[in-house]
Motif scaffolding. Structure first.
Motif, PDB file in Angstrom:
ATOM      1  N   ILE A   1     -80.347  82.535  -6.425  1.00 21.55           N
ATOM      2  CA  ILE A   1     -81.810  82.513  -6.489  1.00 21.55           C
ATOM      3  C   ILE A   1     -82.268  83.635  -5.574  1.00 21.55           C
ATOM      4  O   ILE A   1     -81.916  83.661  -4.399  1.00 21.55           O
ATOM      5  CB  ILE A   1     -82.392  81.169  -6.029  1.00 21.55           C
ATOM      6  N   ALA A   2     -83.060  84.551  -6.127  1.00 20.44           N
ATOM      7  CA  ALA A   2     -83.431  85.780  -5.406  1.00 20.44           C
ATOM      8  C   ALA A   2     -82.117  86.443  -5.010  1.00 20.44           C
ATOM      9  O   ALA A   2     -81.277  86.665  -5.858  1.00 20.44           O
ATOM     10  CB  ALA A   2     -84.351  85.473  -4.253  1.00 20.44           C
ATOM     11  N   SER A   3     -81.890  86.702  -3.745  1.00 24.48           N
ATOM     12  CA  SER A   3     -80.612  87.298  -3.328  1.00 24.48           C
ATOM     13  C   SER A   3     -79.742  86.281  -2.590  1.00 24.48           C
ATOM     14  O   SER A   3     -78.729  86.644  -2.008  1.00 24.48           O
ATOM     15  CB  SER A   3     -80.876  88.509  -2.436  1.00 24.48           C
ATOM     16  N   MET A   4     -80.137  85.037  -2.629  1.00 29.11           N
ATOM     17  CA  MET A   4     -79.433  83.977  -1.898  1.00 29.11           C
ATOM     18  C   MET A   4     -78.397  83.285  -2.775  1.00 29.11           C
ATOM     19  O   MET A   4     -78.678  82.957  -3.929  1.00 29.11           O
ATOM     20  CB  MET A   4     -80.460  82.946  -1.405  1.00 29.11           C
ATOM     21  N   GLN A   5     -77.213  83.078  -2.230  1.00 28.75           N
ATOM     22  CA  GLN A   5     -76.162  82.311  -2.883  1.00 28.75           C
ATOM     23  C   GLN A   5     -76.213  80.891  -2.315  1.00 28.75           C
ATOM     24  O   GLN A   5     -76.023  80.697  -1.116  1.00 28.75           O
ATOM     25  CB  GLN A   5     -74.787  82.915  -2.591  1.00 28.75           C
ATOM     26  N   ILE A   6     -76.484  79.916  -3.180  1.00 28.61           N
ATOM     27  CA  ILE A   6     -76.622  78.532  -2.753  1.00 28.61           C
ATOM     28  C   ILE A   6     -75.454  77.729  -3.299  1.00 28.61           C
ATOM     29  O   ILE A   6     -75.173  77.785  -4.498  1.00 28.61           O
ATOM     30  CB  ILE A   6     -77.967  77.955  -3.249  1.00 28.61           C
ATOM     31  N   PRO A   7     -74.765  76.986  -2.436  1.00 29.93           N
ATOM     32  CA  PRO A   7     -73.618  76.201  -2.907  1.00 29.93           C
ATOM     33  C   PRO A   7     -74.057  75.010  -3.761  1.00 29.93           C
ATOM     34  O   PRO A   7     -75.151  74.478  -3.583  1.00 29.93           O
ATOM     35  CB  PRO A   7     -72.953  75.730  -1.611  1.00 29.93           C
ATOM     36  N   VAL A  60     -79.155  70.214  -5.270  1.00 31.28           N
ATOM     37  CA  VAL A  60     -77.865  70.722  -5.707  1.00 31.28           C
ATOM     38  C   VAL A  60     -76.801  70.654  -4.613  1.00 31.28           C
ATOM     39  O   VAL A  60     -75.641  70.994  -4.845  1.00 31.28           O
ATOM     40  CB  VAL A  60     -77.978  72.178  -6.223  1.00 31.28           C
ATOM     41  N   HIS A  61     -77.214  70.229  -3.438  1.00 28.15           N
ATOM     42  CA  HIS A  61     -76.310  70.171  -2.288  1.00 28.15           C
ATOM     43  C   HIS A  61     -76.988  69.285  -1.256  1.00 28.15           C
ATOM     44  O   HIS A  61     -78.205  69.097  -1.303  1.00 28.15           O
ATOM     45  CB  HIS A  61     -76.117  71.593  -1.744  1.00 28.15           C
ATOM     46  N   LYS A  62     -76.225  68.746  -0.314  1.00 27.70           N
ATOM     47  CA  LYS A  62     -76.852  67.895   0.702  1.00 27.70           C
ATOM     48  C   LYS A  62     -77.902  68.651   1.510  1.00 27.70           C
ATOM     49  O   LYS A  62     -78.814  68.061   2.062  1.00 27.70           O
ATOM     50  CB  LYS A  62     -75.800  67.285   1.631  1.00 27.70           C
ATOM     51  N   SER A  63     -77.798  69.984   1.539  1.00 30.45           N
ATOM     52  CA  SER A  63     -78.727  70.790   2.322  1.00 30.45           C
ATOM     53  C   SER A  63     -79.677  71.656   1.498  1.00 30.45           C
ATOM     54  O   SER A  63     -80.439  72.431   2.074  1.00 30.45           O
ATOM     55  CB  SER A  63     -77.938  71.711   3.260  1.00 30.45           C
ATOM     56  N   PHE A  64     -79.643  71.544   0.156  1.00 31.91           N
ATOM     57  CA  PHE A  64     -80.477  72.417  -0.671  1.00 31.91           C
ATOM     58  C   PHE A  64     -81.126  71.703  -1.851  1.00 31.91           C
ATOM     59  O   PHE A  64     -80.473  70.928  -2.552  1.00 31.91           O
ATOM     60  CB  PHE A  64     -79.658  73.593  -1.234  1.00 31.91           C
ATOM     61  N   ILE A  65     -82.380  72.016  -2.063  1.00 33.50           N
ATOM     62  CA  ILE A  65     -83.124  71.647  -3.271  1.00 33.50           C
ATOM     63  C   ILE A  65     -83.604  72.975  -3.846  1.00 33.50           C
ATOM     64  O   ILE A  65     -84.102  73.825  -3.107  1.00 33.50           O
ATOM     65  CB  ILE A  65     -84.344  70.758  -2.939  1.00 33.50           C
ATOM     66  N   ILE A  66     -83.442  73.156  -5.157  1.00 37.36           N
ATOM     67  CA  ILE A  66     -83.822  74.440  -5.757  1.00 37.36           C
ATOM     68  C   ILE A  66     -84.892  74.264  -6.829  1.00 37.36           C
ATOM     69  O   ILE A  66     -85.036  73.200  -7.410  1.00 37.36           O
ATOM     70  CB  ILE A  66     -82.608  75.157  -6.381  1.00 37.36           C
ATOM     71  N   ALA A  67     -85.603  75.347  -7.095  1.00 42.06           N
ATOM     72  CA  ALA A  67     -86.533  75.405  -8.223  1.00 42.06           C
ATOM     73  C   ALA A  67     -85.722  75.865  -9.426  1.00 42.06           C
ATOM     74  O   ALA A  67     -85.181  76.973  -9.429  1.00 42.06           O
ATOM     75  CB  ALA A  67     -87.658  76.384  -7.936  1.00 42.06           C
TER      76      ALA A  67
END
Length: 105
Positions: free
Chosen positions: A81-87, A60-67
């Protein structure tokens, strides 16, 4: 489904179902899991993406892959995701929204 990540001199077992998201950290990748741990591995984001492909993961971002199944909410350009805000990166938003549209009521 699981794999091992070498951490110093120890190999740690990570179950794919327990991964919340993957984060790029300079030369390392951090696998963040449901137990609140961060497992570091010396691999590239591309390698992580290839290994997790087909297991309900999306970049979803150059620095993140999500489940995908761990998403709590999507608002503006952020995923919770959980308490993390991912761009959400501009180049990845269309593919993410296609998945969301397929799985909504």
């Amino acid at each position: 489904d699981y794999f091992f990540v070498k951490n110093d001199k120890t190999y740690e077992k990570i179950y794919v179902k327990d991964i919340l998201y993957v984060e790029a950290m300079q030369n390392y990748i951090a696998f963040h899991t449901v137990d609140g741990k961060r497992h570091l591995a010396l691999i590239t984001m591309k390698q992580a993406e290839e290994n997790l492909h087909g297991n309900s993961f999306i970049r979803v971002h150059k620095s993140f892959i999500i489940a995908v199944d761990k998403i709590k909410s999507i608002a503006d350009n952020k995923i919770t995701i959980a308490s993390m805000q991912i761009p959400i990166g501009r180049n990845y938003k269309t593919q993410l929204m296609e998945i969301v549209q397929k799985n909504r009521f």
